[in-house]
Design a protein around this motif. Sequence first.
Motif, PDB file in Angstrom:
ATOM      1  N   VAL A   1      42.107  37.630  39.878  1.00  0.00           N
ATOM      2  CA  VAL A   1      41.279  36.564  40.472  1.00  0.00           C
ATOM      3  C   VAL A   1      40.624  35.690  39.411  1.00  0.00           C
ATOM      4  O   VAL A   1      39.944  34.712  39.739  1.00  0.00           O
TER       5      VAL A   1
ATOM      6  N   THR B   1      35.604  40.926  47.165  1.00  0.00           N
ATOM      7  CA  THR B   1      37.002  41.343  47.274  1.00  0.00           C
ATOM      8  C   THR B   1      37.097  42.629  48.081  1.00  0.00           C
ATOM      9  O   THR B   1      37.968  42.772  48.949  1.00  0.00           O
TER      10      THR B   1
ATOM     11  N   ARG C   1      39.093  36.555  49.689  1.00  0.00           N
ATOM     12  CA  ARG C   1      39.935  36.145  48.568  1.00  0.00           C
ATOM     13  C   ARG C   1      39.070  35.327  47.615  1.00  0.00           C
ATOM     14  O   ARG C   1      38.509  34.305  48.018  1.00  0.00           O
TER      15      ARG C   1
END
Length: 531
Positions: free
Chosen positions: A93, A20, A25
Motif C-alpha cells: 500500500v 486495512t 483499501r
Amino acid sequence: MRIAIIGAGVAGLVTAKVLTQAGHRTDVFDKTPDVGGVWSRTRRYPGVTTQSPKAQYSFSDFPMPAGFPEWPDGAQIQSYLADYTAHFGLEAVLRLSTEVLSARPTADGTWSVEYRDSAGTHTTETYDRLVVANGVFCEPAVPKFDGLAEFTAAGGQVCAGTEFHDAEQARDRNVLVVGYGKSACDVAVPISAVAASTDVIARQLLWKVPRKVGGRLNFKMLLLTRLGEGLFRYIRPRGFERFLHGPGNGLRRRMINSIGTVSIRQLGLKRLDLVPQGTMEDIVRGAIGLATEGFFEAVTAGAITVRRDRTIERLLVVDGKPSARLSDGTVLPADLVVCATGFTQGVPFLPEKVQEQLLDERGNFMLYRQILPLGIPGLYFNGYNSSFFSPLNAEIAALWIAAGLAGALTTPDTETMRDAVVEQLAFMDIATDTHHCRGTKIIPFSMHNADEVLSDLDLDINPLIRAAHWLGPVDPAAYRRLTPALLKRLASVEPGDRDLPRPLPVPGSPAPGSGPGSPGRESLTKSPSQG
C-alpha cells in the motif's frame, strides 16, 4: 472504502494497518524513499534518539527488539518501523518517493488526490476518504537572518537540523547551533567532537530531566506514569487528581520541583550558569526535554559554549570570513549555522477554503479529539497528537477513525464539538504558555487524550493494569487487545450504517453534524473511570 493516507511515519503506518485490517483499501503517500517520517534517513541528524524509552515509544502489538538500547537512535527507530510495515504486510500500500500536490473535496463527497511520483509523472485518483498524517515535525522552521546573502557568498552555510546528516559536515568549522530543545542539544554533541568551535545560541533555557534521575531512577518512573501526568493540572481534574490540585497541592508542587532540584545538582547547572528561570513545574510551558547524554559534560569540558538568553541578530562577514552578531553585540565566527528551531505544521496540499475552515484565526488546528476537523466531511487527521507515547496515541486515534468509517461512532453536533475544541485550546494556551504547536501537541496530557478517545469508543484496558500505571510507567502493550476487540465489533455493523461518501457542503458554510457522526445528535460518550 478507498482511503488515501498522506504520510508514512508512525501515524500513517498505524492508520494504514488498522484500516486495512478493518477491510478498507489504503494508499500511503510519502515524499521520502523510506518509511519513518521524521526518522527517515533523509531527515535524521547525527545524535538523534527517542525522547521516550523504547517500551513507551512502541505500538501495542509490536514491541521494540530486545537488543535495542533503552533510548534507540534514529536508524534503529526507522528499522523498527520498516519491520512493522513488513510484519503487517503494508509494503503493497506504500507509495514512497511520491508527493501529494493537492487533495480536494468533490461534489459527490469523495476526494480528488493529485500526486507526482519519482519519475515526475502526475496522476490524479479519487478516494472515498482522506487521512492527513504528514506529521507535526514535517517542515523545519528556519529563521530568516539579515545578511544571509553576503554570509553565503563568503562561504557560510545555514541549514535546518533535519538537513544536517553527517557530523563530518562540521569538521574543523566554527559552528553555531541555534536552539536549546532536545534536537539542538542532541546535534551539538557530535558536532563538538569534530568542529573547531561549537556555540549553542539559546534564546531561552529550558528545563532538562536526566535520563536516570539521581543516577539511578529512570525518568519514566517519574513522568511517564499516570501520577506523573497528574502532577500537571488538566482542564477537568478527575479522581485522585482532584486531591493533587486541591488539598494535596503543596505535596504535588514539592514532588515535581524536587525533580528540578535533583536535575540542577546532577547536571551541574548552577556551576555552568544554565539554571532556567522559574521552577521545574514550568517545564511544560516550554518543552519537556530529556537531557542529551554528553551535552553538559561537553559544556563542562569547554567543547560546547552555551550563549544563554541570546539570539542571532545578523549574519555578516568579518575580514572576509562568515560570522554572526548576537543580540548582546558579541561577534562569533560562523562557518556553519545549524537551526534546530522547531517545525511548522502545514497542509499545503489542501485547498485554501478548506484550510480556512481547518484553522482558527491564530492558525491553530481545530481538531476534535485531535482527529476530526469541523464541518469538513470525509477528512481525518492522525499524528496531530504529539505526545510521550506517540505510537500509542496514534494507534488509538486510528481506532477512532476506523469506528467513524464504520458508522460505529456517535459524535456531538458540529457546534458542540467546536465549543469543546475552543475550550481545549484556551486551556492549553494557559497550561503550556501557548507552546502547544498550534494545537498539535498534547504533552503532558498524553493519557488524558487516550482516555477521552477510548471513552468515545467504549473501550478500556483492565482496571487493575490501569491502576498499576499510576505508579509504574504506562505500558503500550497493555492496549494490544483493543484493536481486535474493536475490529470484531465493527464486523457486525450493517453496511447501510457505514459512513458512505455523500455530497460535501460548500466550503465555508455550516455543516450538519460531522464526518463519522450522526447529524444533529448529541454525544453518547461517558467519562472514563479513573484507575
